[in-house]
Design an enzyme around this catalytic site. Structure first.
Site, PDB file in Angstrom:
ATOM      1  N   ALA A 262      35.523  -3.458  45.061  1.00 40.26           N
ATOM      2  CA  ALA A 262      35.392  -4.458  44.003  1.00 40.26           C
ATOM      3  C   ALA A 262      34.398  -5.522  44.479  1.00 40.26           C
ATOM      4  O   ALA A 262      34.573  -6.127  45.531  1.00 40.26           O
ATOM      5  CB  ALA A 262      36.752  -5.085  43.736  1.00 40.26           C
TER       6      ALA A 262
ATOM      7  N   GLN B 257      31.627  -0.974  41.964  1.00 42.63           N
ATOM      8  CA  GLN B 257      32.672  -1.550  41.106  1.00 42.63           C
ATOM      9  C   GLN B 257      32.433  -3.048  40.986  1.00 42.63           C
ATOM     10  O   GLN B 257      32.331  -3.750  41.994  1.00 42.63           O
ATOM     11  CB  GLN B 257      34.061  -1.292  41.695  1.00 42.63           C
ATOM     12  CG  GLN B 257      35.172  -1.675  40.734  1.00 42.63           C
ATOM     13  CD  GLN B 257      36.558  -1.511  41.325  1.00 42.63           C
ATOM     14  OE1 GLN B 257      36.857  -2.077  42.379  1.00 42.63           O
ATOM     15  NE2 GLN B 257      37.409  -0.746  40.668  1.00 42.63           N
TER      16      GLN B 257
ATOM     17  N   SER C  55      37.051   6.359  46.295  1.00 45.67           N
ATOM     18  CA  SER C  55      37.554   5.279  45.429  1.00 45.67           C
ATOM     19  C   SER C  55      37.194   3.919  46.036  1.00 45.67           C
ATOM     20  O   SER C  55      37.084   3.793  47.259  1.00 45.67           O
ATOM     21  CB  SER C  55      39.079   5.430  45.347  1.00 45.67           C
ATOM     22  OG  SER C  55      39.619   4.763  44.251  1.00 45.67           O
ATOM     23  N   PRO C  56      37.035   2.878  45.196  1.00 47.75           N
ATOM     24  CA  PRO C  56      36.714   1.560  45.745  1.00 47.75           C
ATOM     25  C   PRO C  56      37.797   1.084  46.714  1.00 47.75           C
ATOM     26  O   PRO C  56      38.982   1.216  46.432  1.00 47.75           O
ATOM     27  CB  PRO C  56      36.707   0.652  44.507  1.00 47.75           C
ATOM     28  CG  PRO C  56      36.568   1.554  43.339  1.00 47.75           C
ATOM     29  CD  PRO C  56      37.144   2.869  43.728  1.00 47.75           C
TER      30      PRO C  56
ATOM     31  N   LEU D 126      47.402   8.953  45.403  1.00 48.41           N
ATOM     32  CA  LEU D 126      48.110   9.969  46.189  1.00 48.41           C
ATOM     33  C   LEU D 126      47.687  11.397  45.865  1.00 48.41           C
ATOM     34  O   LEU D 126      48.516  12.268  45.634  1.00 48.41           O
ATOM     35  CB  LEU D 126      49.623   9.795  46.080  1.00 48.41           C
ATOM     36  CG  LEU D 126      50.191   8.686  46.983  1.00 48.41           C
ATOM     37  CD1 LEU D 126      51.713   8.639  46.892  1.00 48.41           C
ATOM     38  CD2 LEU D 126      49.776   8.869  48.443  1.00 48.41           C
TER      39      LEU D 126
ATOM     40  N   ARG E 125      37.678   1.083  35.069  1.00 48.32           N
ATOM     41  CA  ARG E 125      38.988   1.382  35.667  1.00 48.32           C
ATOM     42  C   ARG E 125      40.049   0.566  34.947  1.00 48.32           C
ATOM     43  O   ARG E 125      39.880  -0.646  34.770  1.00 48.32           O
ATOM     44  CB  ARG E 125      38.982   1.045  37.160  1.00 48.32           C
ATOM     45  CG  ARG E 125      40.362   1.173  37.808  1.00 48.32           C
ATOM     46  CD  ARG E 125      40.340   0.952  39.315  1.00 48.32           C
ATOM     47  NE  ARG E 125      39.865   2.116  40.025  1.00 48.32           N
ATOM     48  CZ  ARG E 125      40.446   2.634  41.133  1.00 48.32           C
ATOM     49  NH1 ARG E 125      41.516   2.066  41.653  1.00 48.32           N
ATOM     50  NH2 ARG E 125      39.955   3.682  41.721  1.00 48.32           N
TER      51      ARG E 125
ATOM     52  N   ARG F  98      42.931   6.114  50.401  1.00 46.70           N
ATOM     53  CA  ARG F  98      43.491   6.158  51.759  1.00 46.70           C
ATOM     54  C   ARG F  98      43.229   7.485  52.443  1.00 46.70           C
ATOM     55  O   ARG F  98      42.948   7.516  53.652  1.00 46.70           O
ATOM     56  CB  ARG F  98      44.989   5.854  51.702  1.00 46.70           C
ATOM     57  CG  ARG F  98      45.252   4.417  51.346  1.00 46.70           C
ATOM     58  CD  ARG F  98      46.670   4.182  50.886  1.00 46.70           C
ATOM     59  NE  ARG F  98      46.955   4.835  49.621  1.00 46.70           N
ATOM     60  CZ  ARG F  98      48.099   4.747  48.964  1.00 46.70           C
ATOM     61  NH1 ARG F  98      49.079   4.018  49.473  1.00 46.70           N
ATOM     62  NH2 ARG F  98      48.277   5.357  47.813  1.00 46.70           N
TER      63      ARG F  98
ATOM     64  N   TYR G  13      43.464  -8.242  37.774  1.00 42.43           N
ATOM     65  CA  TYR G  13      42.310  -9.140  37.897  1.00 42.43           C
ATOM     66  C   TYR G  13      41.899  -9.620  36.498  1.00 42.43           C
ATOM     67  O   TYR G  13      42.590  -9.352  35.519  1.00 42.43           O
ATOM     68  CB  TYR G  13      41.180  -8.448  38.669  1.00 42.43           C
ATOM     69  CG  TYR G  13      41.641  -8.055  40.059  1.00 42.43           C
ATOM     70  CD1 TYR G  13      42.150  -9.028  40.927  1.00 42.43           C
ATOM     71  CD2 TYR G  13      41.633  -6.736  40.494  1.00 42.43           C
ATOM     72  CE1 TYR G  13      42.619  -8.688  42.193  1.00 42.43           C
ATOM     73  CE2 TYR G  13      42.100  -6.392  41.763  1.00 42.43           C
ATOM     74  CZ  TYR G  13      42.595  -7.365  42.599  1.00 42.43           C
ATOM     75  OH  TYR G  13      43.069  -7.035  43.836  1.00 42.43           O
TER      76      TYR G  13
HETATM   77  C1  LIG Z   1      42.243  -0.660  51.640  1.00 41.93           C
HETATM   78  C2  LIG Z   1      42.253  -0.498  50.146  1.00 41.93           C
HETATM   79  C3  LIG Z   1      41.425  -1.291  49.367  1.00 41.93           C
HETATM   80  C4  LIG Z   1      41.388  -1.110  47.971  1.00 41.93           C
HETATM   81  N1  LIG Z   1      40.499  -1.837  47.220  1.00 41.93           N
HETATM   82  C5  LIG Z   1      40.328  -1.534  45.913  1.00 41.93           C
HETATM   83  C6  LIG Z   1      39.275  -2.100  45.178  1.00 41.93           C
HETATM   84  O1  LIG Z   1      38.433  -2.857  45.700  1.00 41.93           O
HETATM   85  N2  LIG Z   1      39.189  -1.791  43.856  1.00 41.93           N
HETATM   86  C7  LIG Z   1      40.081  -0.928  43.250  1.00 41.93           C
HETATM   87  O2  LIG Z   1      39.973  -0.686  42.041  1.00 41.93           O
HETATM   88  N3  LIG Z   1      41.054  -0.341  43.953  1.00 41.93           N
HETATM   89  C8  LIG Z   1      41.187  -0.606  45.256  1.00 41.93           C
HETATM   90  N4  LIG Z   1      42.143   0.048  45.992  1.00 41.93           N
HETATM   91  C9  LIG Z   1      42.944   1.086  45.315  1.00 41.93           C
HETATM   92  C10 LIG Z   1      42.320   2.468  45.554  1.00 41.93           C
HETATM   93  O3  LIG Z   1      41.007   2.558  45.032  1.00 41.93           O
HETATM   94  C11 LIG Z   1      43.176   3.581  44.948  1.00 41.93           C
HETATM   95  O4  LIG Z   1      43.233   3.434  43.556  1.00 41.93           O
HETATM   96  C12 LIG Z   1      44.626   3.580  45.507  1.00 41.93           C
HETATM   97  O5  LIG Z   1      44.632   3.332  46.901  1.00 41.93           O
HETATM   98  C13 LIG Z   1      45.332   4.896  45.229  1.00 41.93           C
HETATM   99  O6  LIG Z   1      44.598   5.974  45.764  1.00 41.93           O
HETATM  100  P1  LIG Z   1      44.984   6.667  47.193  1.00 41.93           P
HETATM  101  O7  LIG Z   1      46.429   7.127  47.060  1.00 41.93           O
HETATM  102  O8  LIG Z   1      44.022   7.811  47.321  1.00 41.93           O
HETATM  103  O9  LIG Z   1      44.841   5.648  48.269  1.00 41.93           O
HETATM  104  C14 LIG Z   1      42.216  -0.139  47.357  1.00 41.93           C
HETATM  105  C15 LIG Z   1      43.072   0.635  48.159  1.00 41.93           C
HETATM  106  C16 LIG Z   1      43.075   0.484  49.531  1.00 41.93           C
HETATM  107  C17 LIG Z   1      43.977   1.370  50.354  1.00 41.93           C
END
Ligand SMILES: Cc1cc2nc3c(=O)[nH]c(=O)nc-3n(C[C@H](O)[C@H](O)[C@H](O)COP(=O)(O)O)c2cc1C
Length: 370
Positions: free
Chosen positions: A59, A102, A23-24, A302, A231, A325, A183
């Protein structure tokens, strides 16, 4: 029996080797101008050899005033594309993951310090920049945004398309438009941040206009064979905000225009959001959008266990599984998932002897159909 998680997924001319997506994740590690640095080579490079089927860059800003912090990865000039090209080239040469990007504009959340400095607002006199939104309504605690006029809206739509062309030139395989997390695009979608009276405001149809214009502008210049998705924050988790019903309707409109997938995230429009986070908490959004808009979806949020990811796919709640994460904590997550589910997965030849079955000194033999 082959698993769903490790089965290929085809969108247009792109076949992902499996359903695991990085994921981004914003890295705030561009230089003072948002140009990619060595960090991106390491970050994207390691994710490309992780065994995931697709990685999506953080992003990436399409305009200099569309950055959260000045260190956001950006693609608003050819020089920015040149700076990012070596990292993309690395991924293509050594990685097993296809490379997605993204694209975004930070809207009313821009002009702040980097995440680990608390995203504190930076006024123009202290080195910040003017920020824009559908309406001049500040995100609490942030700089006051200016209302975008029609000429600025058109310019931003063109900036999205120009960034997509640069992404194509450096070899990016797929684009995800960032329409979530408060955003700019989400700023137009949500009634909490859009109180315009013109053709971009009031009705759902009008509030969706900017998102659809951005989609159309990119689709017009993005090669036919390459997938394009969006997204969404499926809900604002707040009274009077954007809803899951709205997301289904927007997804239907996007599908009609040739959208290849929707990533179902949520929140980010207001600090007053009321949500309870638990494993897979956004999966029901991916499921409903998939069913009611008949479009492939990416589930995120998650999802941390291989069996959990597999079950989401088996139950047809989503087509792709994104991790942020979890894969940052363990960039070998796909390798471990493959062992747990008894599947082969990509290892670069340099790392093949890491596979537990190769401890006798052998090299991995690729499956006949890979
Ligand atoms: C360090 C960090 C940076 C993130 N940056 C972006 C981002 O640039 N663009 C985006 O759409 N979501 C961003 N997210 C959200 C994640 O892509 C994801 O949707 C969110 O963390 C939930 O997934 P997870 O539980 O696997 O972490 C970011 C999350 C983290 C932890």
């Amino acid at each position: 029996m082959p698993t769903n998680l490790f089965s290929p997924f085809k969108m247009r001319g792109l076949t992902l080797p499996n359903r695991i997506v990085v994921s981004p994740m914003g890295q705030y590690s561009g230089d003072e101008n948002g140009k990619a640095t060595e960090w991106h080579l390491m970050h994207l490079g390691q994710m490309s050899v992780s065994g995931a089927g697709l990685l999506i860059t953080e992003a990436t800003a399409v305009q200099s005033t569309g950055r959260i912090s000045k260190h956001d990865l950006s693609l608003f000039s050819d020089a920015h594309a040149e700076a990012l090209a070596p990292a993309v080239a690395f991924c293509r040469k050594y990685g097993g993951a296809k490379v997605g990007m993204q694209l975004y504009h930070a809207g009313r959340k821009g002009s702040v310090t980097v995440a680990w400095e608390g995203q504190k607002p930076i006024a123009i006199e202290n080195g910040g920049w003017p920020i824009y939104n559908a309406s001049p309504i500040a995100f609490p605690g942030r700089v006051d945004p200016l209302e975008m006029n029609e000429a600025q809206i058109d310019e931003t739509v063109r900036a999205f398309a120009a960034a997509a062309q640069r992404a194509d030139r450096i070899g990016v395989d797929l684009i995800e438009i960032h329409g979530a997390h408060g955003y700019l695009i989400h700023g137009f979608l949500s009634p909490l941040s859009n109180q315009r009276k013109d053709k971009y405001g009031e009705s759902l149809e009008n509030r969706m206009r900017f998102a659809l214009d951005v989609f159309d502008a990119i689709r017009a210049v993005w090669p036919e064979r390459k997938p394009l998705g969006m997204r969404l924050s499926a809900t604002d988790w707040a009274e009077g905000g954007w809803t899951l019903d709205d997301s289904v309707e927007l997804s239907r409109q996007l599908k009609k225009r040739g959208c290849d997938f929707i990533t179902a995230s949520s929140g980010g429009a207001t600090p007053d959001q009321k949500l309870k986070v638990h494993p897979g908490y956004q999966v029901p959004f991916a499921e409903r959008i998939r069913k009611e808009a008949s479009i492939p979806t990416m589930a995120v949020g998650l999802i941390t266990e291989a069996k959990q990811a597999e079950e989401i796919l088996v139950k047809e709640q989503a087509d792709l599984i994104a991790l942020a994460r979890g894969v940052m904590f363990n960039p070998r997550w796909p390798w471990h998932a493959a062992i747990e589910l008894g599947e082969p997965v990509y290892y670069p030849p340099q790392y093949q002897r890491a596979h537990p079955s190769m401890r006798g000194g052998d090299f991995l033999k690729p499956r006949a159909d890979t």
